[in-house]
Design a protein around this motif. Structure first.
Motif, PDB file in Angstrom:
ATOM      1  N   LEU A  10       0.895  -1.154  -0.112  1.00 43.82           N
ATOM      2  CA  LEU A  10       0.104   0.054   0.029  1.00 43.82           C
ATOM      3  C   LEU A  10       0.793   1.219  -0.088  1.00 43.82           C
ATOM      4  N   ASN A  46     -10.498  -4.482  -2.237  1.00 45.27           N
ATOM      5  CA  ASN A  46     -10.089  -3.407  -2.764  1.00 45.27           C
ATOM      6  C   ASN A  46     -10.551  -2.094  -1.739  1.00 45.27           C
ATOM      7  N   LYS A  47     -11.567  -2.585  -0.661  1.00 42.11           N
ATOM      8  CA  LYS A  47     -11.647  -1.799   0.644  1.00 42.11           C
ATOM      9  C   LYS A  47     -10.577  -1.359   1.141  1.00 42.11           C
ATOM     10  N   LEU A  49      -7.450  -1.758   0.261  1.00 39.89           N
ATOM     11  CA  LEU A  49      -6.353  -1.158  -0.183  1.00 39.89           C
ATOM     12  C   LEU A  49      -6.668   0.170  -0.770  1.00 39.89           C
ATOM     13  N   GLY A  50      -8.001   0.406  -0.999  1.00 41.52           N
ATOM     14  CA  GLY A  50      -8.508   1.718  -1.493  1.00 41.52           C
ATOM     15  C   GLY A  50      -8.987   1.578  -2.975  1.00 41.52           C
ATOM     16  N   GLN A  53      -7.313   7.439  -5.454  1.00 41.80           N
ATOM     17  CA  GLN A  53      -6.350   8.318  -4.682  1.00 41.80           C
ATOM     18  C   GLN A  53      -6.307   9.628  -5.411  1.00 41.80           C
ATOM     19  N   SER A  66      -5.920   8.812   0.165  1.00 45.28           N
ATOM     20  CA  SER A  66      -6.396   7.596  -0.254  1.00 45.28           C
ATOM     21  C   SER A  66      -7.869   7.310   0.668  1.00 45.28           C
ATOM     22  N   SER A  68      -8.611   4.138   1.386  1.00 40.95           N
ATOM     23  CA  SER A  68      -8.077   2.801   2.065  1.00 40.95           C
ATOM     24  C   SER A  68      -8.390   2.778   3.325  1.00 40.95           C
ATOM     25  N   GLN A  69      -8.705   1.563   3.835  1.00 37.17           N
ATOM     26  CA  GLN A  69      -9.083   1.234   5.382  1.00 37.17           C
ATOM     27  C   GLN A  69      -7.811   1.089   5.934  1.00 37.17           C
TER      28      GLN A  69
END
Length: 209
Positions: A10, A46-47, A49-50, A53, A66, A68-69
């Motif tokens: 990430l 996908n959630k 890593l996002g 961006q 991002s 990203s979580q």
């Protein structure tokens, strides 16, 4: 995939004018991930890593935001050669030495005029690394100052800068865990203030990821 491995990947993807002028402004990327991990569906990865961006660059400094979580923001400071990362729901900045790289290049090639992105014909820098392959699609219209990134070994940024002298408009990373495509969907040339890329003050900082 370990948490540390996921963080490294990430950080790598968050770490991504005219021919005589370096690009300054904003790029918006769409991210699509295909999972190869049993039991971990594409949507969930996908959630994590996002899926998008926002990337800002001026000279040797860059900042990415991002959804990203795991990592919400990243800032590169060329004066210290450090990458600062902020996790969602945390006020702490974690920093790491951008001079270190655990996924070194073992081979590379450049392919000419292989894809068009936002109307820009792109060459491709294909890297074979210790963990898989990374492809950077670029057009030298969006140049960067490669002298500013000589020490930025993490994510093979210095290798990219030296070989292409340009920002990637699309990045494809493939390894045993996933295939990720990060493609520019919007590019805006604009003047950025130093404060927009500054490290937040009065913020707790720790070494790590």
């Amino acid at each position: 995939m370990t948490v540390r491995t996921m963080l490294l990947f990430l950080l790598t993807i968050l770490s991504f004018g005219a021919r005589s002028q370096n690009f300054e402004g904003k790029m918006v990327f769409q991210i699509i991930v295909k999972s190869k991990i049993p039991g971990l569906p594409d949507e969930r990865l996908n959630k994590m890593l996002g899926s998008s961006q926002d990337y800002f660059i001026k000279g040797g400094k860059y900042k990415s935001l991002s959804n990203s979580q795991i990592i919400a923001m990243q800032i590169y400071d060329p004066t210290t050669n450090k990458l600062y990362s902020k996790h969602p729901n945390s006020d702490t900045l974690y920093w790491m030495d951008a001079g270190k790289n655990e996924d070194e290049v073992t081979d590379f090639e450049i392919k000419k005029n292989v894809e068009t992105i936002l109307g820009n014909p792109c060459d491709a820098l294909v890297l074979t690394t210790k963990t898989g392959t990374t492809i950077y699609y670029y057009n030298d219209k969006y140049r960067l100052d490669k002298t500013k990134f000589v020490a930025h070994k993490f994510g093979n940024w210095s290798f990219l800068a030296v070989k292409t002298g340009a920002l990637p408009l699309k990045t494809v990373i493939e390894n045993k865990q996933f295939r990720m495509e990060m493609t520019a969907v919007e590019i805006t040339s604009m003047a950025l203030t130093d404060s927009m890329l500054a490290i937040p003050t009065n913020t707790p900082m720790k070494m790590g990821m």
